[in-house]
Design a protein around this motif. Structure first.
Motif, PDB file in Angstrom:
ATOM      1  N   TYR A 132      -0.573   1.011   9.594  1.00  0.00           N
ATOM      2  CA  TYR A 132      -0.646   2.314  10.263  1.00  0.00           C
ATOM      3  C   TYR A 132      -1.342   2.199  11.621  1.00  0.00           C
ATOM      4  O   TYR A 132      -0.851   2.711  12.634  1.00  0.00           O
ATOM      5  CB  TYR A 132      -1.391   3.321   9.395  1.00  0.00           C
TER       6      TYR A 132
ATOM      7  N   GLN B 133      -2.291  -2.923  -1.599  1.00  0.00           N
ATOM      8  CA  GLN B 133      -1.285  -2.161  -0.868  1.00  0.00           C
ATOM      9  C   GLN B 133      -1.943  -1.149   0.060  1.00  0.00           C
ATOM     10  O   GLN B 133      -1.467  -0.903   1.178  1.00  0.00           O
ATOM     11  CB  GLN B 133      -0.366  -1.435  -1.868  1.00  0.00           C
TER      12      GLN B 133
ATOM     13  N   ASP C 161       6.036   7.026   9.088  1.00  0.00           N
ATOM     14  CA  ASP C 161       6.116   6.506   7.716  1.00  0.00           C
ATOM     15  C   ASP C 161       4.839   5.792   7.304  1.00  0.00           C
ATOM     16  O   ASP C 161       4.391   5.904   6.156  1.00  0.00           O
ATOM     17  CB  ASP C 161       7.312   5.555   7.595  1.00  0.00           C
ATOM     18  N   ALA C 162       4.236   5.055   8.239  1.00  0.00           N
ATOM     19  CA  ALA C 162       2.994   4.346   7.918  1.00  0.00           C
ATOM     20  C   ALA C 162       1.884   5.337   7.569  1.00  0.00           C
ATOM     21  O   ALA C 162       1.092   5.115   6.649  1.00  0.00           O
ATOM     22  CB  ALA C 162       2.577   3.463   9.091  1.00  0.00           C
TER      23      ALA C 162
ATOM     24  N   ASN D 268      -1.262  -0.951   3.976  1.00  0.00           N
ATOM     25  CA  ASN D 268      -0.801   0.289   4.598  1.00  0.00           C
ATOM     26  C   ASN D 268      -1.723   0.716   5.737  1.00  0.00           C
ATOM     27  O   ASN D 268      -1.268   1.212   6.772  1.00  0.00           O
ATOM     28  CB  ASN D 268      -0.741   1.410   3.559  1.00  0.00           C
TER      29      ASN D 268
ATOM     30  N   GLU E 181       2.485   6.999   4.095  1.00  0.00           N
ATOM     31  CA  GLU E 181       2.176   6.075   2.996  1.00  0.00           C
ATOM     32  C   GLU E 181       0.673   5.873   2.835  1.00  0.00           C
ATOM     33  O   GLU E 181       0.180   5.660   1.731  1.00  0.00           O
ATOM     34  CB  GLU E 181       2.856   4.724   3.255  1.00  0.00           C
TER      35      GLU E 181
END
Length: 635
Positions: free
Chosen positions: A123, A115, A288-289, A119, A292
């Motif tokens: 991003y 993950q 948001d990227a 991510n 995270e």
């Protein structure tokens, strides 16, 4: 990140000289309009340029025909360099997954490397697209109905990807290299020969590789992108090295501050975007990227620093996350949030103007949440005493509304346990004695109403309200246990400070009663420098001043301390040739002179003359029990 801005500048210069209208045909990287002449390769300078990585070195020393300097050509080169950095990032993720401890994802640490990798690349893609929109279009002008993306947007997105990949890759190489005990250069999978072949494959372009040297060196510290109100406040108010619980809390607090600023930057982008552009989705996706990505990035770096989670060697045994892993995770998040916030501010600054640059950070809001001992404006001794209070140690403090308000500190005290709290508290003391602890709240710094909480180790609590408690110079001191009323029980004496006259110490007495509790005895506070004589059941007191030496004798009558005898030694005349010793007996609060005798001074000290008096048949025989020197202040 410096290369990113160098690329931007070069692109702007290129566009100014080579930009063409949309109707005009533009040469492409794969099919240039005319065959390029053979490039002239100049001899390498005597001082070859030095680079810390082969990718930057290759593309910065690439030799080619300058007639290719147009937007599509720049986009072509930028994509190739971005792809090289992406390959390095994927190489590192592969290494991490291959060398991770098998318990890493199953344990309470719970770092999901798959993950994390997803991510990261999400991003880079989303943020680079947003960066290109901001820099190579009129999306931030806020004017006009149309949106002009510009001919350099494709190259701009590739340049942005280079900057993001390189920032991470270089920091990861520095951190993970020690695991293989090799230099960072041995980690790079980039091959200049392969890169050169890809540049010329399937087209008529011609390139040559310039000469350079690779050398291990630290990246030079970059200048601050712009001034900000956070760094200075953090350096003064927060702990930085992450070695205690308080410091771990502070790194988390700083991460929250910078994350809030980061989200604010995205809000500013949205506010100043051209109304004809629909950027809301792209801005939200980039934000948001990043949010995270940061915690997982912090986890990986912290686990690498403080455990064997990526040792790549012996995988037996438990993962050792270390006591500092959590706090270091937030420290790394702080660094990244800060970096991205300042980078984005610099990116949009030219569009909105410095006079419109605002920050969310409000120091007062965060200072109110921090212990007052962090206040850098306080003196060192003040902050030290505040730390005593905050950690529950014995302390005496005086308060004022401006620098040290009691309201900021009451949570560290038992003030809210008082059934009758004082309207105002200007002084406070916390003291311990064997089996008990005491809190004293004073309405005035020196004298005035006071409230006292007395707590035993057994859990019982007593509350006392004193109408007038005199607190002298130096303030409230230690709490001691001693039998002062001669009933065989251990009583409590609380030091109230020292008077300027005679240098006497005064105490408050809390006497043990038959029920196991304590009672406050106000008469004891008037005894100067009390000395307990258990053998004769007398409390001696005394004052030594320039022209006199006074001795007091207190006795316990019906549980009350009464002054029963007094002996004064003083000069008989202003010349100081003779000294008189005068003895008094106290009854019903009135004193009666019962004896008087004069002695030649002869440059003798008062205690010496007093000793002569008490050995020559004084009226009260008890004077023979006292120590004439007990209250003498030498010098």
């Amino acid at each position: 990140m410096k290369k990113w801005w160098v690329g931007v500048l070069a692109l702007v210069l290129c566009l100014s000289s080579c930009a063409q209208t949309a109707e005009e045909a533009e040469p492409t990287a794969s099919a240039p309009a005319t065959p390029p002449p053979t490039p002239e390769i100049t001899e390498a300078p005597e001082e070859l340029p030095v680079y810390s990585d082969p990718i930057t070195a290759f593309y910065d020393t690439l030799v080619y025909d300058r007639s290719y300097d147009c937007t599509p050509f720049w986009a072509f080169l930028s994509r190739q360099e971005a792809n090289a950095w992406e390959a390095e990032a994927r190489h590192i993720f592969t290494y991490l997954k291959e060398n991770a401890h098998p318990e890493l994802e199953r344990s309470y640490l719970g770092l999901d490397l798959e993950q994390f990798e997803e991510n990261f690349f999400a991003y880079v893609v989303t943020q680079s697209a947003l960066d290109a929109d901001v820099s190579w279009s009129n999306l931030m002008t806020g004017e006009g109905e149309g949106v002009y993306f510009g001919t350099g947007r494709e190259a701009g997105e590739a340049l942005a990807r280079i900057g993001h990949y390189r920032y991470f890759v270089e920091s990861w190489y520095d951190s993970f290299t020690w695991l293989k005990n090799e230099t960072p250069l041995d980690w790079y999978v980039f091959s200049p020969e392969e890169a050169l072949a890809r540049l010329t494959e399937g087209n008529d372009l011609e390139f040559a590789q310039g000469e350079y040297r690779l050398e291990e060196k630290e990246e030079p510290e970059g200048e601050e992108l712009l001034e900000n109100p956070v760094d200075g406040w953090v350096s003064q108010w927060l702990y930085k090295d992450g070695t205690t619980l308080a410091m771990a809390d502070d790194t988390y607090r700083e991460a929250e501050i910078w994350q809030e600023e980061l989200c604010h930057v995205y809000d500013v982008l949205a506010v100043h975007a051209n109304p004809a552009a629909d950027l809301s989705g792209r801005i939200a996706a980039a934000r948001d990227a990043l949010i995270e990505l940061a915690p997982a990035h912090g986890d990986a770096m912290a686990l690498e620093l403080y455990s064997n989670a990526f040792s790549g060697g012996d995988q037996e045994g438990e993962i050792r996350p270390g006591s500092l892993a959590t706090s270091d995770r937030w420290r790394i998040c702080v660094e990244y949030y800060r970096h991205e916030t300042l980078r984005l501010w610099e990116l949009i600054l030219v569009y909105i103007g410095r006079d419109q640059l605002t920050w969310v950070f409000d120091p007062k809001e965060h200072e109110a949440e921090l212990p007052l001992s962090r206040n850098p404006e306080l003196e060192d001794w003040e902050r030290e005493r505040l730390r005593y209070l905050e950690t529950g140690r014995d302390v005496y403090l005086c308060f004022d509304a401006e620098r040290m308000p009691f309201e900021r500190l009451r949570a560290y005290t038992g003030y809210d346990k008082l059934s009758q709290p004082l309207e105002e508290v200007k002084a406070y003391a916390h003291r311990r004695a064997p089996g008990v602890q005491m809190e004293v709240f004073c309405q005035e710094e020196y004298g005035g109403p006071a409230a006292v909480l007395l707590m035993t180790d057994e859990g019982t609590t007593q509350e006392f309200h004193i109408g007038e408690l005199d607190v002298w110079q130096g303030g409230i001191g230690e709490l001691t246990a001693e039998d002062v009323d001669f009933d065989g029980n251990s009583d409590l004496l609380l030091l109230l400070g020292q008077s300027g006259t005679g240098g006497c110490l005064y105490y408050a007495a809390f006497l043990k009663d038959s029920g196991g509790g304590y009672r406050y005895e106000p008469g004891f506070t008037s005894i100067p420098k009390p000395q307990i004589d258990g053998e004769h059941q007398v409390i001696w007191g005394g004052i030594d001043v320039a022209r006199g030496y006074t001795y007091f004798a207190y006795e316990v009558e019906k549980d009350i301390f009464r002054l029963t005898h007094k002996l004064v030694t003083e000069f008989a005349d202003i010349e100081g040739k003779d000294v008189c010793c005068t003895e008094y007996t106290m009854k019903n609060g009135e004193e009666s002179e019962v004896g008087r005798r004069a002695f030649p001074a002869d440059k003798r000290l008062f205690p010496e003359i007093l000793a002569d008096y008490i050995t020559q048949d004084p009226v009260w025989e008890g004077w023979s029990w006292c120590d004439p020197w007990a209250f003498f202040r030498a010098g």
